[in-house]
Design a protein around this motif. Structure first.
Motif, PDB file in Angstrom:
ATOM      1  N   ASN A  66      82.058   8.669  46.093  1.00 63.12           N
ATOM      2  CA  ASN A  66      81.683  10.081  45.954  1.00 63.12           C
ATOM      3  C   ASN A  66      80.165  10.267  46.050  1.00 63.12           C
ATOM      4  O   ASN A  66      79.557  10.889  45.183  1.00 63.12           O
ATOM      5  CB  ASN A  66      82.230  10.651  44.652  1.00 63.12           C
ATOM      6  CG  ASN A  66      82.208  12.164  44.646  1.00 63.12           C
ATOM      7  OD1 ASN A  66      82.076  12.813  45.684  1.00 63.12           O
ATOM      8  ND2 ASN A  66      82.327  12.746  43.471  1.00 63.12           N
ATOM      9  N   PRO A  67      79.560   9.752  47.122  1.00 64.13           N
ATOM     10  CA  PRO A  67      78.104   9.860  47.247  1.00 64.13           C
ATOM     11  C   PRO A  67      77.676  11.252  47.707  1.00 64.13           C
ATOM     12  O   PRO A  67      78.464  12.011  48.279  1.00 64.13           O
ATOM     13  CB  PRO A  67      77.780   8.836  48.334  1.00 64.13           C
ATOM     14  CG  PRO A  67      78.986   8.881  49.217  1.00 64.13           C
ATOM     15  CD  PRO A  67      80.147   9.061  48.264  1.00 64.13           C
ATOM     16  N   SER A  68      76.415  11.551  47.487  1.00 64.00           N
ATOM     17  CA  SER A  68      75.829  12.765  48.046  1.00 64.00           C
ATOM     18  C   SER A  68      75.455  12.481  49.498  1.00 64.00           C
ATOM     19  O   SER A  68      75.375  11.321  49.921  1.00 64.00           O
ATOM     20  CB  SER A  68      74.571  13.146  47.265  1.00 64.00           C
ATOM     21  OG  SER A  68      73.562  12.177  47.475  1.00 64.00           O
ATOM     22  N   LEU A  69      75.207  13.538  50.248  1.00 65.30           N
ATOM     23  CA  LEU A  69      74.753  13.384  51.626  1.00 65.30           C
ATOM     24  C   LEU A  69      73.460  12.579  51.663  1.00 65.30           C
ATOM     25  O   LEU A  69      73.289  11.693  52.517  1.00 65.30           O
ATOM     26  CB  LEU A  69      74.557  14.753  52.285  1.00 65.30           C
ATOM     27  CG  LEU A  69      74.020  14.742  53.709  1.00 65.30           C
ATOM     28  CD1 LEU A  69      74.958  14.001  54.654  1.00 65.30           C
ATOM     29  CD2 LEU A  69      73.783  16.163  54.183  1.00 65.30           C
ATOM     30  N   ALA A  70      72.547  12.840  50.726  1.00 65.82           N
ATOM     31  CA  ALA A  70      71.272  12.118  50.679  1.00 65.82           C
ATOM     32  C   ALA A  70      71.493  10.621  50.461  1.00 65.82           C
ATOM     33  O   ALA A  70      70.817   9.791  51.082  1.00 65.82           O
ATOM     34  CB  ALA A  70      70.382  12.688  49.578  1.00 65.82           C
ATOM     35  N   GLN A  71      72.434  10.262  49.603  1.00 61.94           N
ATOM     36  CA  GLN A  71      72.719   8.851  49.357  1.00 61.94           C
ATOM     37  C   GLN A  71      73.253   8.171  50.619  1.00 61.94           C
ATOM     38  O   GLN A  71      72.885   7.034  50.924  1.00 61.94           O
ATOM     39  CB  GLN A  71      73.724   8.687  48.214  1.00 61.94           C
ATOM     40  CG  GLN A  71      73.154   9.028  46.849  1.00 61.94           C
ATOM     41  CD  GLN A  71      74.220   9.068  45.782  1.00 61.94           C
ATOM     42  OE1 GLN A  71      75.260   9.714  45.950  1.00 61.94           O
ATOM     43  NE2 GLN A  71      73.965   8.388  44.675  1.00 61.94           N
ATOM     44  N   VAL A  72      74.105   8.863  51.353  1.00 58.77           N
ATOM     45  CA  VAL A  72      74.658   8.306  52.596  1.00 58.77           C
ATOM     46  C   VAL A  72      73.531   8.125  53.617  1.00 58.77           C
ATOM     47  O   VAL A  72      73.424   7.064  54.247  1.00 58.77           O
ATOM     48  CB  VAL A  72      75.772   9.213  53.173  1.00 58.77           C
ATOM     49  CG1 VAL A  72      76.256   8.685  54.520  1.00 58.77           C
ATOM     50  CG2 VAL A  72      76.934   9.331  52.196  1.00 58.77           C
ATOM     51  N   LYS A  73      72.687   9.126  53.752  1.00 62.60           N
ATOM     52  CA  LYS A  73      71.579   9.034  54.711  1.00 62.60           C
ATOM     53  C   LYS A  73      70.633   7.895  54.341  1.00 62.60           C
ATOM     54  O   LYS A  73      70.173   7.158  55.216  1.00 62.60           O
ATOM     55  CB  LYS A  73      70.833  10.374  54.786  1.00 62.60           C
ATOM     56  CG  LYS A  73      71.627  11.461  55.457  1.00 62.60           C
ATOM     57  CD  LYS A  73      70.951  12.797  55.300  1.00 62.60           C
ATOM     58  CE  LYS A  73      70.366  13.256  56.603  1.00 62.60           C
ATOM     59  NZ  LYS A  73      69.766  14.606  56.495  1.00 62.60           N
ATOM     60  N   ASP A  74      70.343   7.739  53.068  1.00 58.31           N
ATOM     61  CA  ASP A  74      69.478   6.651  52.608  1.00 58.31           C
ATOM     62  C   ASP A  74      70.082   5.297  52.937  1.00 58.31           C
ATOM     63  O   ASP A  74      69.395   4.377  53.388  1.00 58.31           O
ATOM     64  CB  ASP A  74      69.218   6.739  51.107  1.00 58.31           C
ATOM     65  CG  ASP A  74      68.274   7.882  50.726  1.00 58.31           C
ATOM     66  OD1 ASP A  74      67.615   8.453  51.624  1.00 58.31           O
ATOM     67  OD2 ASP A  74      68.213   8.191  49.513  1.00 58.31           O
ATOM     68  N   LYS A  75      71.376   5.154  52.709  1.00 55.75           N
ATOM     69  CA  LYS A  75      72.067   3.882  52.983  1.00 55.75           C
ATOM     70  C   LYS A  75      72.043   3.586  54.479  1.00 55.75           C
ATOM     71  O   LYS A  75      71.762   2.442  54.894  1.00 55.75           O
ATOM     72  CB  LYS A  75      73.514   3.940  52.468  1.00 55.75           C
ATOM     73  CG  LYS A  75      74.303   2.689  52.717  1.00 55.75           C
ATOM     74  CD  LYS A  75      73.689   1.497  52.014  1.00 55.75           C
ATOM     75  CE  LYS A  75      74.516   0.255  52.241  1.00 55.75           C
ATOM     76  NZ  LYS A  75      73.976  -0.889  51.515  1.00 55.75           N
ATOM     77  N   LEU A  76      72.325   4.583  55.307  1.00 55.19           N
ATOM     78  CA  LEU A  76      72.319   4.376  56.750  1.00 55.19           C
ATOM     79  C   LEU A  76      70.927   4.009  57.248  1.00 55.19           C
ATOM     80  O   LEU A  76      70.769   3.151  58.120  1.00 55.19           O
ATOM     81  CB  LEU A  76      72.847   5.609  57.473  1.00 55.19           C
ATOM     82  CG  LEU A  76      74.334   5.900  57.248  1.00 55.19           C
ATOM     83  CD1 LEU A  76      74.713   7.238  57.882  1.00 55.19           C
ATOM     84  CD2 LEU A  76      75.207   4.776  57.783  1.00 55.19           C
ATOM     85  N   ALA A  77      69.900   4.622  56.667  1.00 52.65           N
ATOM     86  CA  ALA A  77      68.518   4.303  57.045  1.00 52.65           C
ATOM     87  C   ALA A  77      68.193   2.856  56.666  1.00 52.65           C
ATOM     88  O   ALA A  77      67.544   2.133  57.428  1.00 52.65           O
ATOM     89  CB  ALA A  77      67.554   5.270  56.381  1.00 52.65           C
ATOM     90  N   ALA A  78      68.631   2.439  55.490  1.00 50.52           N
ATOM     91  CA  ALA A  78      68.380   1.070  55.042  1.00 50.52           C
ATOM     92  C   ALA A  78      69.089   0.065  55.945  1.00 50.52           C
ATOM     93  O   ALA A  78      68.529  -0.995  56.262  1.00 50.52           O
ATOM     94  CB  ALA A  78      68.834   0.899  53.598  1.00 50.52           C
ATOM     95  N   LEU A  79      70.286   0.384  56.370  1.00 45.39           N
ATOM     96  CA  LEU A  79      71.033  -0.516  57.245  1.00 45.39           C
ATOM     97  C   LEU A  79      70.400  -0.601  58.639  1.00 45.39           C
ATOM     98  O   LEU A  79      70.474  -1.624  59.301  1.00 45.39           O
ATOM     99  CB  LEU A  79      72.490  -0.064  57.376  1.00 45.39           C
ATOM    100  CG  LEU A  79      73.366  -0.262  56.144  1.00 45.39           C
ATOM    101  CD1 LEU A  79      74.712   0.387  56.349  1.00 45.39           C
ATOM    102  CD2 LEU A  79      73.527  -1.744  55.831  1.00 45.39           C
ATOM    103  N   ALA A  80      69.786   0.480  59.063  1.00 42.16           N
ATOM    104  CA  ALA A  80      69.182   0.537  60.406  1.00 42.16           C
ATOM    105  C   ALA A  80      67.855  -0.202  60.474  1.00 42.16           C
ATOM    106  O   ALA A  80      67.397  -0.570  61.556  1.00 42.16           O
ATOM    107  CB  ALA A  80      68.997   1.987  60.831  1.00 42.16           C
ATOM    108  N   SER A  81      67.222  -0.411  59.331  1.00 43.06           N
ATOM    109  CA  SER A  81      65.894  -1.057  59.349  1.00 43.06           C
ATOM    110  C   SER A  81      65.971  -2.565  59.230  1.00 43.06           C
ATOM    111  O   SER A  81      66.959  -3.157  59.061  1.00 43.06           O
ATOM    112  CB  SER A  81      65.018  -0.504  58.238  1.00 43.06           C
ATOM    113  OG  SER A  81      65.603  -0.728  56.983  1.00 43.06           O
TER     114      SER A  81
END
Length: 81
Positions: A66-81
Protein backbone atom coordinates in the motif's frame (compact mmCIF):
# COMPACT_ATOMS: atom_id res chain seq x y z
CA UNK A 1 11.60 -0.61 -15.34
CA UNK A 2 8.28 -2.21 -14.53
CA UNK A 3 6.93 -3.92 -11.46
CA UNK A 4 4.01 -6.15 -10.55
CA UNK A 5 1.02 -4.92 -8.56
CA UNK A 6 -0.87 -7.65 -6.73
CA UNK A 7 -4.49 -6.58 -6.36
CA UNK A 8 -8.14 -7.59 -6.08
CA UNK A 9 -11.05 -6.18 -8.11
CA UNK A 10 -12.74 -4.72 -5.01
CA UNK A 11 -9.71 -2.99 -3.44
CA UNK A 12 -10.20 0.77 -3.30
CA UNK A 13 -6.55 1.43 -2.45
CA UNK A 14 -5.54 -0.59 -5.51
CA UNK A 15 -7.84 1.40 -7.81
CA UNK A 16 -6.47 4.67 -6.44
CA UNK A 17 -2.83 3.68 -6.92
CA UNK A 18 -3.52 2.27 -10.40
CA UNK A 19 -5.08 5.57 -11.43
CA UNK A 20 -2.15 7.57 -10.08
CA UNK A 21 0.38 5.35 -11.84
CA UNK A 22 -1.57 5.53 -15.11
CA UNK A 23 -1.71 9.34 -14.93
CA UNK A 24 2.07 9.43 -14.39
CA UNK A 25 2.65 7.06 -17.32
CA UNK A 26 4.39 4.50 -15.11
CA UNK A 27 4.10 0.99 -16.59
CA UNK A 28 3.24 -1.97 -14.38
CA UNK A 29 1.68 -5.41 -14.50
CA UNK A 30 -1.45 -6.34 -12.57
CA UNK A 31 -2.03 -9.73 -10.97
CA UNK A 32 -5.40 -10.49 -9.34
CA UNK A 33 -4.65 -12.65 -6.29
CA UNK A 34 -8.22 -13.96 -6.25
CA UNK A 35 -7.65 -15.55 -9.67
CA UNK A 36 -4.07 -16.71 -9.12
CA UNK A 37 -3.50 -18.66 -5.88
CA UNK A 38 0.29 -18.66 -6.34
CA UNK A 39 0.20 -14.87 -6.42
CA UNK A 40 -1.77 -14.83 -3.17
CA UNK A 41 1.05 -16.85 -1.58
CA UNK A 42 3.59 -14.28 -2.79
CA UNK A 43 1.55 -11.52 -1.15
CA UNK A 44 1.24 -13.50 2.08
CA UNK A 45 5.02 -14.03 2.19
CA UNK A 46 5.58 -10.29 1.79
CA UNK A 47 3.03 -9.37 4.47
CA UNK A 48 3.49 -11.75 7.37
CA UNK A 49 0.77 -14.15 6.22
CA UNK A 50 -1.77 -11.47 5.28
CA UNK A 51 -3.22 -10.95 1.81
CA UNK A 52 -2.77 -7.18 1.94
CA UNK A 53 -3.17 -5.37 -1.37
CA UNK A 54 -1.89 -3.50 -3.16
CA UNK A 55 1.45 -5.20 -2.77
CA UNK A 56 4.10 -4.27 -5.32
CA UNK A 57 6.94 -6.59 -6.32
CA UNK A 58 9.98 -4.97 -7.93
CA UNK A 59 12.70 -6.42 -10.18
CA UNK A 60 15.15 -6.62 -7.26
CA UNK A 61 12.74 -8.85 -5.31
CA UNK A 62 11.75 -6.15 -2.84
CA UNK A 63 8.12 -5.32 -2.07
CA UNK A 64 6.00 -2.38 -0.96
CA UNK A 65 2.59 -2.71 0.64
CA UNK A 66 0.00 0.00 0.00
CA UNK A 67 2.68 2.53 -0.98
CA UNK A 68 2.11 6.14 -1.94
CA UNK A 69 2.85 7.29 -5.47
CA UNK A 70 5.93 9.10 -4.11
CA UNK A 71 7.24 5.89 -2.53
CA UNK A 72 6.83 4.01 -5.82
CA UNK A 73 8.59 6.77 -7.77
CA UNK A 74 11.44 6.83 -5.24
CA UNK A 75 11.87 3.05 -5.49
CA UNK A 76 11.86 3.11 -9.29
CA UNK A 77 14.44 5.93 -9.28
CA UNK A 78 16.66 3.95 -6.91
CA UNK A 79 16.42 0.86 -9.11
CA UNK A 80 17.28 2.89 -12.22
CA UNK A 81 20.46 4.34 -10.73
Amino acid sequence: MTFTMFTTPWCGYCHRLKGQLDREGIPFEIVDIEREPDAALTVEQANGGNQTVPTLLFADGSTQTNPSLAQVKDKLAALAS
